[in-house]
Scaffold this active site. Structure first.
Site, short mmCIF file in Angstrom:
data_model
loop_
_atom_site.label_atom_id
_atom_site.label_comp_id
_atom_site.label_asym_id
_atom_site.label_seq_id
_atom_site.Cartn_x
_atom_site.Cartn_y
_atom_site.Cartn_z
NE ARG A 1 -14.47 15.18 4.31
CZ ARG A 1 -13.27 14.77 3.90
NH1 ARG A 1 -13.12 14.20 2.71
NH2 ARG A 1 -12.20 14.93 4.65
CE LYS B 1 -6.24 2.69 11.39
NZ LYS B 1 -5.32 1.62 10.97
CE1 TYR C 1 -8.84 3.75 9.07
CE2 TYR C 1 -9.10 6.05 9.72
CZ TYR C 1 -8.28 5.00 9.34
OH TYR C 1 -6.93 5.18 9.26
CB SER D 1 -5.46 7.44 12.35
OG SER D 1 -6.01 8.63 11.85
CB ALA D 2 -4.27 12.54 13.79
CG ASP E 1 -0.98 -5.83 0.63
OD1 ASP E 1 -2.15 -5.93 0.20
OD2 ASP E 1 -0.50 -4.74 1.00
CG ASN E 2 -6.04 -8.51 1.28
OD1 ASN E 2 -5.62 -7.37 1.03
ND2 ASN E 2 -7.19 -8.73 1.89
CG ASP F 1 -7.64 -11.46 4.48
OD1 ASP F 1 -7.64 -11.06 5.66
OD2 ASP F 1 -8.45 -11.07 3.62
N GLY G 1 0.81 -1.22 0.00
CA GLY G 1 0.00 0.00 0.00
C GLY G 1 0.84 1.27 0.00
CG ASN H 1 -12.89 9.14 0.07
OD1 ASN H 1 -13.95 9.49 -0.42
ND2 ASN H 1 -12.55 7.87 0.22
P1 NAD Z 1 -3.39 1.54 1.74
O1 NAD Z 1 -4.80 1.12 1.51
O2 NAD Z 1 -2.63 2.11 0.61
O3 NAD Z 1 -2.55 0.30 2.31
C1 NAD Z 1 -3.12 -0.69 3.11
C2 NAD Z 1 -2.68 -2.04 2.54
O4 NAD Z 1 -3.24 -3.07 3.36
C3 NAD Z 1 -3.16 -2.28 1.11
O5 NAD Z 1 -2.07 -2.73 0.33
C4 NAD Z 1 -4.21 -3.39 1.25
O6 NAD Z 1 -4.26 -4.22 0.11
C5 NAD Z 1 -3.73 -4.10 2.50
N1 NAD Z 1 -4.78 -4.81 3.25
C6 NAD Z 1 -5.97 -4.32 3.67
N2 NAD Z 1 -6.67 -5.27 4.33
C7 NAD Z 1 -5.89 -6.38 4.33
C8 NAD Z 1 -6.06 -7.68 4.84
N3 NAD Z 1 -7.18 -8.07 5.46
N4 NAD Z 1 -5.06 -8.58 4.71
C9 NAD Z 1 -3.92 -8.22 4.05
N5 NAD Z 1 -3.70 -6.99 3.53
C10 NAD Z 1 -4.69 -6.10 3.67
O7 NAD Z 1 -3.39 2.53 2.98
P2 NAD Z 1 -2.22 3.45 3.58
O8 NAD Z 1 -2.58 4.85 3.33
O9 NAD Z 1 -0.90 2.95 3.15
O10 NAD Z 1 -2.46 3.19 5.13
C11 NAD Z 1 -1.72 2.22 5.84
C12 NAD Z 1 -2.22 2.18 7.28
O11 NAD Z 1 -2.08 3.47 7.86
C13 NAD Z 1 -3.70 1.81 7.42
O12 NAD Z 1 -3.86 1.01 8.56
C14 NAD Z 1 -4.37 3.16 7.62
O13 NAD Z 1 -5.56 3.04 8.35
C15 NAD Z 1 -3.31 3.90 8.41
N6 NAD Z 1 -3.42 5.36 8.28
C16 NAD Z 1 -3.45 5.92 7.04
C17 NAD Z 1 -3.60 7.29 6.90
C18 NAD Z 1 -3.68 7.93 5.53
O14 NAD Z 1 -4.17 9.05 5.44
N7 NAD Z 1 -3.22 7.30 4.46
C19 NAD Z 1 -3.69 8.10 8.05
C20 NAD Z 1 -3.62 7.49 9.30
C21 NAD Z 1 -3.49 6.11 9.40
N1 UDP Z 2 -10.94 18.52 1.78
C1 UDP Z 2 -11.55 19.34 0.85
N2 UDP Z 2 -11.93 18.81 -0.36
C2 UDP Z 2 -11.70 17.50 -0.68
C3 UDP Z 2 -11.06 16.66 0.28
C4 UDP Z 2 -10.71 17.20 1.50
O1 UDP Z 2 -11.78 20.52 1.11
O2 UDP Z 2 -12.07 17.07 -1.78
C5 UDP Z 2 -10.52 19.08 3.08
C6 UDP Z 2 -11.18 18.43 4.29
O3 UDP Z 2 -12.40 19.07 4.58
C7 UDP Z 2 -10.12 18.64 5.36
C8 UDP Z 2 -8.80 18.57 4.59
O4 UDP Z 2 -9.14 18.83 3.22
O5 UDP Z 2 -10.21 19.95 5.91
C9 UDP Z 2 -8.10 17.20 4.67
O6 UDP Z 2 -9.04 16.20 4.31
P1 UDP Z 2 -8.60 14.68 4.08
O7 UDP Z 2 -9.83 13.91 3.72
O8 UDP Z 2 -7.44 14.64 3.14
O9 UDP Z 2 -8.03 14.23 5.50
P2 UDP Z 2 -8.73 14.16 6.95
O10 UDP Z 2 -7.94 15.09 7.81
O11 UDP Z 2 -10.15 14.55 6.81
O12 UDP Z 2 -8.55 12.74 7.34
#
Ligand code: NAD
Ligand code: UDP
Length: 347
Positions: free
Chosen positions: A301, A162, A158, A134-135, A41-42, A68, A20, A207
């Protein structure tokens, strides 16, 4: 690396979700730091192409198990084949809106999946885990910047997944102090590897703000909707702590290095400490890319908060880690990835 033999002085790391967005960037830094890496990874939200590109960047093949985290036999195959010391656990579903519509799928994948993972780790005698939190667990914080001792809450499945996982991992440590647990609370990851060959490749309409901006700039989307301009922030639009994914990846390598020194569950913010608004991001991106990003102001939103940014001083203290890449580099690297790969990993 050949199965069951570790030739390297450093240890073998199982990276769940390693194909990912954040996982793939972290795999690069782990390999560059000398660790043996196995990706698990799945591919439910990623493609094998990201692994191929990571192999090109690091110049060697990467061990991959397609499996998985909810399937104990898939997991056992990983632990029986490789001498895994530590798991970096990225695997999970992460779309907030989808989690509201499909809560059971989120709890099954994220919470149950983590329970299964920990059970098999325990069976295998591997008791070190670094978890992607996550924050979002701070809910709507009363003030900013946010320190790790702020109260936690969640407004959607979601975020709740966490929080539940954090608590499960804390209970696991209480039951057996041999466990090493690090909970990393990420702020908003953006950017891409400087090669421009790997990056964030969301399914469908993004998103998150940054992929929406880059897809608008490349002409795939016509206009960015700015969700609300009446927040209590410097320009009325939402403020977040955007952090370069390579900095975030580096935080994991630091956490891994320090892991043996920890004698309690560590909960650590990974952010820069600086908040930027949606319009700040649009302007910075336009400057870095030379592209215009057409936008219009849309309603707020549901579930969004005004301001969210980290106090990153605890990470500096306990991990000796600090984000080093600024908003310009975040935008440049996001753009290099998007403009070189307008359709992401799909040819
Ligand atoms: P991503 O979707 O790109 O990566 C997640 C990976 O996990 C993918 O490759 C997916 O195929 C794999 N996966 C999901 N479910 C699985 C399962 N059951 N078995 C095996 N593999 C599985 O997401 P990312 O942005 O790289 O995020 C990684 C982690 O960080 C996640 O746990 C996410 O919740 C967390 N996180 C992400 C963000 C963000 O904004 N990207 C912010 C805070 C926390
Ligand atoms: N946002 C926006 N338009 C979009 C997507 C996000 O204005 O199409 C704004 C959202 O309201 C937030 C910030 O951008 O203030 C970050 O959003 P994101 O979804 O990237 O992360 P979040 O902090 O919500 O997890």
């Amino acid at each position: 690396m050949s199965p069951s033999t570790t030739h390297h002085p450093l240890s073998t790391i199982l990276v769940t979700g390693g194909a990912g967005y954040i996982g793939s960037h972290t795999v690069i830094l782990l390999i560059e730091a000398g660790y043996d890496v196995v990706v698990f990874d799945n591919f439910c939200n990623s493609s094998r192409e990201s692994i191929k590109r990571v192999e090109k960047i690091v110049g060697k093949p990467i061990s991959v198990i397609e499996g998985d985290i909810r399937n104990r036999n898939d997991l056992r195959l990983a632990f029986n084949t490789y001498a895994v010391d530590t798991v970096i656990h990225f695997a999970g579903l992460k779309a907030v809106g989808e989690s509201v519509e499909q809560p059971l799928r989120y709890y099954d994948n994220n919470v149950y999946g983590t329970v299964a993972l920990c059970e098999v780790m325990q069976e295998a005698g591997c008791k070190s885990i670094i978890f992607s939190s996550s924050a979002t667990v701070y809910g709507d914080p009363a003030t900013t910047p946010i320190t790790e001792d702020f109260p936690t809450s969640a407004t959607n499945p979601y975020g709740r997944s966490k929080l539940f996982i954090e608590e499960i991992l804390r209970d696991l440590y209480i039951s057996d102090h041999d466990w090493k647990v690090v909970l990393l609370r990420y702020f908003n990851p953006v950017g891409a590897h400087p090669s421009g060959t790997i990056g964030e490749d969301p399914n469908g309409i993004p998103n998150n703000l940054m992929p929406f901006i880059t897809q608008t700039a490349v002409g795939k989307l016509s206009c960015l909707s700015v969700f609300g301009d009446d927040y209590d922030t410097h320009d009325g639009t939402g403020v977040r702590d955007y952090i370069h994914v390579m900095d975030l990846a580096a935080g994991h390598v630091k956490a891994l290095e320090k892991l043996p020194l920890f004698h309690e569950v560590m909960t650590i913010n990974l952010g820069t400490g600086t908040g930027y608004s949606v319009l700040d991001m649009v302007k910075a991106f336009e400057k870095a890319s030379g592209k215009e990003v057409p936008y219009c102001i849309a309603p707020r939103r549901a579930g969004d908060i005004a301001k969210c940014y980290a106090d990153p001083s605890y990470a500096k203290k306990v991990l000796d880690w600090k984000a080093s890449k600024d908003i310009e580099e975040m935008c440049e690297d996001s753009w290099r990835w998007q403009s070189n790969n307008p359709n992401g990993y799909t040819a």
